[in-house]
Design an enzyme around this catalytic site. Structure first.
Site, PDB file in Angstrom:
ATOM      1  N   GLU A 161       0.828  -1.214   0.000  1.00 50.67           N
ATOM      2  CA  GLU A 161       0.000   0.000   0.000  1.00 50.67           C
ATOM      3  C   GLU A 161       0.861   1.263   0.000  1.00 50.67           C
ATOM      4  O   GLU A 161       0.829   2.069   0.946  1.00 50.67           O
ATOM      5  CB  GLU A 161      -0.941   0.015   1.203  1.00 50.67           C
ATOM      6  N   GLU A 317      -6.729  -7.621  -0.142  1.00 46.09           N
ATOM      7  CA  GLU A 317      -7.052  -7.607   1.292  1.00 46.09           C
ATOM      8  C   GLU A 317      -8.516  -7.239   1.475  1.00 46.09           C
ATOM      9  O   GLU A 317      -9.029  -6.350   0.790  1.00 46.09           O
ATOM     10  CB  GLU A 317      -6.252  -6.526   2.026  1.00 46.09           C
TER      11      GLU A 317
HETATM   12  C1  GAL Z   1      -4.174  -2.320   5.161  1.00 44.31           C
HETATM   13  C2  GAL Z   1      -2.745  -2.807   5.302  1.00 44.31           C
HETATM   14  C3  GAL Z   1      -2.650  -4.046   6.170  1.00 44.31           C
HETATM   15  C4  GAL Z   1      -3.477  -3.885   7.419  1.00 44.31           C
HETATM   16  C5  GAL Z   1      -4.901  -3.569   7.028  1.00 44.31           C
HETATM   17  C6  GAL Z   1      -5.830  -3.428   8.191  1.00 44.31           C
HETATM   18  O1  GAL Z   1      -4.211  -0.972   4.852  1.00 44.31           O
HETATM   19  O2  GAL Z   1      -2.193  -3.089   4.046  1.00 44.31           O
HETATM   20  O3  GAL Z   1      -1.295  -4.257   6.509  1.00 44.31           O
HETATM   21  O4  GAL Z   1      -2.953  -2.875   8.198  1.00 44.31           O
HETATM   22  O5  GAL Z   1      -4.924  -2.357   6.317  1.00 44.31           O
HETATM   23  O6  GAL Z   1      -7.134  -3.085   7.770  1.00 44.31           O
END
Ligand code: GAL
Length: 680
Positions: A161, A317
């Protein structure tokens, strides 16, 4: 070069090693004793996991001291994954440098007030630190060399990110790099003075050394300086990604490279970014407490799919239940995680992954949901049950892998215009994402497939293109839009478009500058409205309302389809249509609420015969993915009640249940079906 229109591709998976829907999550075994890893493997197999993202925040474990590396644990983990038939999305681990590195001056980023970010959280590094670059490059080289032939290695995950937390740096190195970037752009200091309009407010520069990044200023900074800084930062951070990518491609040319995006994320120009990686992926965290949370994901999925036309993307994610970073972290109700996961596939994803596999016991994310949660014994509980069910569902969707969505409608989105539109000192406050997501939402609600396009994209495959609030418009892009219309396309431009050029200078001679002939109008004045104000608009026998903004529009060949009413603008055009060549160009000189805008758009959709693949009740999402052999009709019920959907000619077999779907199908609340239709 801007991306071209999707071309039909043979069904092909994103990762040569995995010819299925990708399924898994971020896996942080460095937080656990190695005995736990065996249990993880067993549970991953049970859940149908085939890909895990590892090492994302493991730099301090991999290189505990400047001159000491420790790869033994990762060797054992990679072997364990291979033994269990699970592949690695191996991170380059550069997202958060270890604390020892901060001793180097300039390592950490500096904000606009001159404050230096400290380690102790994550992503504190300056993209301009040569020390960071040197250590990052060395680590990436070591990882690639060590694991180049490892059977578990399927994908590289570059950093994580980018710009999620730190989007600006004003260090000395950043300032020096900005000057070099500006020199390359403008050639001479006079070129910069001219572009930035520094005759204004005594800003004229004599020497490059006087030029700064836009910092803490008493009032509005120079708008073109701000715009250039946005461009520069997006490019500079991309340069870090390219540095890692080049190392990886040189050592492991057959392993795809990826970095996870953040959807409609303003700081990075994802059109440019998407060209540099093998496929796109993003991290989606809709808030279940918002009204219709499925809209957030739908817009992001459409964007991600469009950034790399013709290629599926990956939902890299999402959370299984709730996040930990909102004031109130509502959990997804039962069945909703499955539904929203299938929604990503319905809109073009070939993989669904989570943050994260096993919920942490310590650290700032111990209250963030995971596939294996702390609230029950590992392998038990509602969430894990749903995780396993989703794994089984995705396993059945292997035939969908590689298929694409063909849209006849496109929405134009341009990061340069976004940055310029939302920089301060405008006639009113515009919110670009609201403008483009409103159009996306109206298409979503009609189940009309929609892509996003760049102003320079090949538009020839579309019948309708929207250009909402395209404030910054270069002549070449305006010519592209004009050619689209003359060749038979329908264009719809909304207010405050075509105002400035690439240096954020007003294009003189009246608005909307380069689009005046295409649209057959001239806009003379703007009339912003207060937040609660609504002004009447006459559209045939209907009375609609303008909000936020109105304009004085003169017809120069176009016809007025709707007119303003109620005050001094009464009778003047609000919506216009210009016939040009074989096409038509509409203009909306106001903003509107959804129901009113729908009254204007529905006749255009019907004239162009743009409609859903099947007529489903409100709240049921319908999409169609296809390859050269089959079509897949996705039906998703976002409602809390069952829904019956007539299928017409779209009959086939539901891949999720194996049942034949004939004249109609009934979906449970939050239920879904994926009907494989044979191409005849
Ligand atoms: C994303 C990040 C992850 C984790 C996640 C939590 O932004 O890539 O490492 O922190 O959020 O929601």
């Amino acid at each position: 070069m801007p991306p071209a229109k999707p071309r039909p591709l043979p069904a092909k998976s994103l990762l040569p090693k995995i010819n299925q829907m990708l399924y898994g999550g971020d896996y942080n075994p460095e937080q656990w004793p190695e005995e736990t890893w065996r249990e993880d493997m067993r549970l991953m197999r049970e859940a149908g996991v085939n890909l895990v993202s590892i090492g994302i925040f493991a730099w301090a474990k991999l290189q505990p001291r400047e001159k000491t590396c420790s790869f033994g644990w990762l060797d054992r983990l990679m072997d364990l994954l291979a033994e269990n038939g699970i592949y690695a999305n191996l991170a380059t681990a550069t997202a958060s440098p270890p604390p020892w590195m901060s001793k180097y001056p300039g390592l950490n980023a500096v904000d606009g007030k001159g404050h230096v970010w400290a380690h102790g959280s994550r992503q504190h590094y300056s993209p301009f630190s040569t020390v960071y670059r040197r250590f990052a490059a060395a680590l990436v080289r070591k990882l690639a060399t060590r694991y180049r032939s490892h059977p578990a290695l399927a994908l590289w995950h570059i950093n994580n990110e980018y710009a999620c937390h730190v989007q600006e740096c004003h260090s000395e190195a950043a300032t020096a790099a900005f000057r070099i970037w500006l020199k390359a752009r403008y050639g001479s200091i006079e070129g910069l003075n001219d572009a930035w309009g520094t005759a204004f407010w005594s800003q004229h520069y004599q020497d490059w050394d006087e030029v700064l990044t836009p910092r803490h200023t008493p009032t509005f900074p120079n708008p073109c300086q701000v715009l250039d800084y946005h461009r520069f930062m997006s490019d500079a951070i991309l340069d870090l990604c390219k540095m890692e990518r080049d190392i990886l491609r040189a050592i492991t040319p057959d392993i795809p490279v990826n970095t996870n995006f953040m959807g409609c994320f303003k700081p990075l120009d994802y059109w440019k970014w998407a060209r540099e990686i093998d496929f796109t992926s993003w991290d989606a965290y809709p808030d279940p407490l918002t009204e219709r949370p499925e809209l957030f994901d739908a817009c992001g999925h459409d964007l991600l799919r469009s950034l790399k036309p013709g290629r599926p993307f990956v939902l890299m994610e999402q959370c299984s239940s709730h996040v930990n970073w909102r004031p109130v972290n509502a959990a997804k109700p039962p069945g909703v995680m499955r539904l929203w996961s299938l929604q990503s596939v319905a809109r073009g994803a070939d993989g669904v992954l989570f943050f994260q596999w096993r919920q942490s016991l310590a650290g700032a994310e111990k209250f963030h949901g995971a596939m294996v949660q702390n609230g029950s014994q590992p392998g038990q509980g509602r969430v894990f049950r749903e995780v396993c069910e989703l794994g089984a569902d995705l396993g059945k969707l292997a035939p969908v892998v590689g298929s694409v969505i063909r849209s006849k409608v496109a929405i134009m989105i341009d990061w340069q215009s976004w940055w310029a539109l939302e920089s301060p000192s405008k006639p009113a406050q515009f919110h670009y994402e609201k403008a483009f997501s409103q159009i996306q939402r109206l298409c979503f609600d009609r189940n009309i497939a929609v892509d996003f396009v760049h102003p320079g994209s090949d538009l020839s495959g579309y019948s309708l293109v929207f250009a909402p609030n395209l404030y910054l418009l270069e002549k070449q892009s305006a010519d592209n839009l004009d050619a689209f219309v003359r060749n038979g396309g329908t264009l719809l431009v909304t207010c405050f478009s075509g105002i400035v050029d690439r240096e954020e200078r007003i294009v003189p001679g009246g608005y909307p500058a380069y689009l005046r002939e295409t649209l057959g109008i001239a806009v003379e004045e703007w009339w912003p409205l207060g937040p609660e104000q609504r002004m009447p608009v006459r559209f045939g026998r209907r009375s609609l309302h303008a909000r936020d903004w109105r304009e004085t529009i003169h017809l120069r060949g176009a016809k007025a389809l709707a007119t303003f009413a109620g005050d001094h603008l009464a009778g003047s055009p609000a919506v216009t249509r210009n016939r040009r060549g074989a096409g038509q160009a509409y203009y909306l000189g106001m903003q509107m609420d959804d129901p009113d805008l729908a009254h204007l758009l529905d006749p255009i959709f019907s004239r162009l015969k743009l409609a859903a693949p099947v007529r489903a009740p409100a709240g049921v999402e319908v999409t169609l993915r296809e390859n050269s052999r089959a079509k897949f009709l996705f039906l998703l019920n976002h409602k809390e009640t069952a829904a019956r959907i007539p299928l017409g000619a779209h009959q086939g077999t539901d891949l999720l249940t194996g049942a034949k779907a004939r004249a109609a199908i009934t979906l449970e609340p939050h239920g879904a079906a994926v009907i494989a239709l044979a191409i005849t």
